[in-house]
Design an enzyme around this catalytic site. Structure first.
Site, PDB file in Angstrom:
ATOM      1  N   ASP A 128     -10.492   3.732   4.852  1.00  0.00           N
ATOM      2  CA  ASP A 128     -10.908   2.326   4.863  1.00  0.00           C
ATOM      3  C   ASP A 128     -12.430   2.196   4.923  1.00  0.00           C
ATOM      4  OD1 ASP A 128      -8.986   0.425   4.506  1.00  0.00           O
ATOM      5  OD2 ASP A 128      -8.494   0.181   6.640  1.00  0.00           O
ATOM      6  N   LYS A 130       0.838  -1.200   0.000  1.00  0.00           N
ATOM      7  CA  LYS A 130       0.000   0.000   0.000  1.00  0.00           C
ATOM      8  C   LYS A 130       0.877   1.255   0.000  1.00  0.00           C
ATOM      9  CE  LYS A 130      -3.885  -2.338   2.174  1.00  0.00           C
ATOM     10  NZ  LYS A 130      -4.809  -2.532   3.290  1.00  0.00           N
ATOM     11  N   GLN A 184      -4.120  -1.055   9.907  1.00  0.00           N
ATOM     12  CA  GLN A 184      -4.272  -2.376   9.288  1.00  0.00           C
ATOM     13  C   GLN A 184      -4.825  -3.377  10.300  1.00  0.00           C
ATOM     14  OE1 GLN A 184      -3.790  -2.953   6.038  1.00  0.00           O
ATOM     15  NE2 GLN A 184      -4.051  -5.164   6.053  1.00  0.00           N
TER      16      GLN A 184
HETATM   17  N1  L37 Z   1      -8.205  -1.622   3.748  1.00  0.00           N
HETATM   18  N2  L37 Z   1      -7.743  -3.839   3.900  1.00  0.00           N
HETATM   19  C1  L37 Z   1      -7.909  -2.684   4.511  1.00  0.00           C
HETATM   20  N3  L37 Z   1      -7.807  -2.552   5.817  1.00  0.00           N
HETATM   21  C2  L37 Z   1      -7.519  -3.630   6.543  1.00  0.00           C
HETATM   22  O1  L37 Z   1      -7.409  -3.469   7.847  1.00  0.00           O
HETATM   23  N4  L37 Z   1      -7.024  -6.004   6.662  1.00  0.00           N
HETATM   24  C3  L37 Z   1      -7.328  -4.868   5.950  1.00  0.00           C
HETATM   25  C4  L37 Z   1      -7.456  -4.918   4.597  1.00  0.00           C
HETATM   26  N5  L37 Z   1      -7.223  -6.044   3.894  1.00  0.00           N
HETATM   27  C5  L37 Z   1      -6.240  -6.075   2.976  1.00  0.00           C
HETATM   28  O2  L37 Z   1      -5.421  -5.190   2.906  1.00  0.00           O
HETATM   29  N6  L37 Z   1      -6.272  -7.109   2.136  1.00  0.00           N
HETATM   30  C6  L37 Z   1      -5.443  -7.305   1.046  1.00  0.00           C
HETATM   31  C7  L37 Z   1      -5.398  -8.575   0.565  1.00  0.00           C
HETATM   32  C8  L37 Z   1      -4.601  -8.883  -0.533  1.00  0.00           C
HETATM   33  C9  L37 Z   1      -3.857  -7.897  -1.143  1.00  0.00           C
HETATM   34  C10 L37 Z   1      -3.896  -6.618  -0.674  1.00  0.00           C
HETATM   35  C11 L37 Z   1      -4.691  -6.316   0.431  1.00  0.00           C
HETATM   36  C12 L37 Z   1      -2.977  -8.214  -2.319  1.00  0.00           C
HETATM   37  O3  L37 Z   1      -2.253  -7.375  -2.806  1.00  0.00           O
HETATM   38  N7  L37 Z   1      -3.006  -9.465  -2.799  1.00  0.00           N
HETATM   39  C13 L37 Z   1      -2.206  -9.916  -3.923  1.00  0.00           C
HETATM   40  C14 L37 Z   1      -1.219 -10.966  -3.469  1.00  0.00           C
HETATM   41  C15 L37 Z   1      -0.257 -10.458  -2.444  1.00  0.00           C
HETATM   42  C16 L37 Z   1       0.646 -11.559  -1.916  1.00  0.00           C
HETATM   43  O4  L37 Z   1       1.497 -12.036  -2.698  1.00  0.00           O
HETATM   44  O5  L37 Z   1       0.504 -11.957  -0.723  1.00  0.00           O
HETATM   45  C17 L37 Z   1      -3.119 -10.512  -4.979  1.00  0.00           C
HETATM   46  O6  L37 Z   1      -2.717 -10.544  -6.131  1.00  0.00           O
HETATM   47  O7  L37 Z   1      -4.226 -10.942  -4.611  1.00  0.00           O
END
Ligand code: L37
Ligand code: NAP
Length: 302
Positions: free
Chosen positions: A128, A61, A105
């Site tokens: 958020d 992020k 988070q």
């Molecule tokens: N806004 N989001 C917000 N606030 C929170 O408190 N927990 C939480 C939340 N959730 C969150 O950030 N989830 C999230 C899940 C997956 C990704 C980003 C945010 C993401 O980038 N996923 C990638 C793989 C990342 C990895 O390799 O681990 C994807 O391609 O899905």
């Protein structure tokens, strides 16, 4: 989307590409504001403890924010942080004029009062969308709030697919405050007929098989298979799980629904990247409200 003519190939909805586009849109909008002599937008992230997945998401992020010209301020607090200490950190960010968005988070360590923390974030900086004021705005269909990033990203993917949601049956599997419930509100606001399923739902497969749109937000490895999906349906997979092979996978068995769904998001590379992109969009919206610099290039909150 016809029931009679199942598609032969399922389109992969490329969330990574869509997210890059949103990030670029935000970057252009930020640059435009800088040329007007405005300060850069600011995003504060707060990470408590050492949850490895949370650390990865927050790092991504921050990187995405910086890439779009948003100043990232990061607070990393030890797992033993008290609720009072975290509230003091939030209070300082609430009154910091260089901070437009505050993201604490989740999950927080168990001893911290999560509700007290979310309520303490000033709603105007709650990018958020977890503060009760913003939750209520979404539920009531009022503009001017913030919508949680993950459901907002799912909606954007559906919009980019060119789906007209009015009158379609959408089944949201999962009823969490951060995904399922706000997703259902957004779909309802677009005149979809919305059903929310959860762990007590009976005959889940029968229910999801009646859906034109399935949004899966459960957190169970590949729990939705071909028997859950109507031919021609669109499938949005929010789940982020570790499979038995140690690899990331969703709540949907992506291979099993090939040739049945019209289009589906993969994991990784689907909803996850969109969550991050929508955070940047919400931060820009917050900045625009704070500086009174809304222009035609700024994206309206839905
Ligand atoms: N806004 N989001 C917000 N606030 C929170 O408190 N927990 C939480 C939340 N959730 C969150 O950030 N989830 C999230 C899940 C997956 C990704 C980003 C945010 C993401 O980038 N996923 C990638 C793989 C990342 C990895 O390799 O681990 C994807 O391609 O899905
Ligand atoms: P959560 O708070 O654990 O909620 C899970 C929901 O699934 C609950 O409503 C639960 O029902 C329901 N459920 C559990 N078992 C079920 C079953 N057998 N049948 C039907 N419903 C069932 O999870 P969340 O925070 O919403 O997250 C869901 C998933 O999305 C997780 O994998 C998470 O990692 C992922 N996620 C991804 C992103 C992203 O950006 N891609 C963002 C956030 C979360 P009850 O309410 O009855 O218990």
């Amino acid at each position: 989307m016809s029931e009679q003519t199942p598609s032969t190939t399922t389109r992969v909805i490329d969330g990574k590409l869509a997210a890059e586009r949103v990030r670029q849109e935000v970057a252009v909008a930020v640059a435009e504001r800088r040329t007007r002599g405005l300060r850069a937008p600011g995003l504060a992230t707060v990470l408590v403890g050492a949850d490895p997945a949370s650390a990865v998401y927050v790092r991504n992020k921050r990187k995405a924010a910086e890439g779009a010209g948003i100043i990232s301020v990061h607070h990393e607090l030890p797992a033993e942080t008290t609720t009072a200490e975290l509230l003091a950190c939030v209070a300082a960010l609430n009154v910091d004029d260089t901070v437009d968005g505050i993201l604490v988070q989740l999950p927080l360590p168990k001893h911290i009062d999560e509700h007290a923390v979310l309520v303490a974030i000033t709603p105007a900086k709650d990018v958020d969308g977890f503060h009760p004021d913003n939750v209520a705005r979404l539920a009531m269909g009022l503009k001017g709030g913030f919508v949680p990033c993950t459901p907002l990203g799912c909606l954007r993917l559906l919009d980019d697919e060119g789906v007209t949601l009015a009158g379609l049956h959408a089944v949201v599997v999962g009823r969490s405050n951060i995904v399922g419930k706000p997703m259902a509100s957004l779909l309802l606001q677009r005149d979809a007929t919305v059903t929310i399923a959860h762990s007590k739902t009976k005959n889940l497969a029968e229910l999801t098989r009646s859906a034109d749109i399935v949004v899966a937000a459960v957190g169970r490895v590949k729990m939705l298979g071909r028997e859950h999906i109507k031919p021609g349906a669109i499938v949005i997979d929010v789940g982020i799980n570790r499979g038995a092979d140690g690899k990331l996978c969703g709540d949907v068995d992506f291979d099993a629904i090939q040739g049945i769904a019209l289009a589906a998001t993969p994991v990784p590379g689907g909803v996850g990247p969109m969550t991050i992109a929508m955070l940047l969009q919400n931060t820009l919206t917050s900045f625009d409200r704070a500086t009174g610099s809304l222009t035609s290039t700024a994206k309206k909150a839905p």
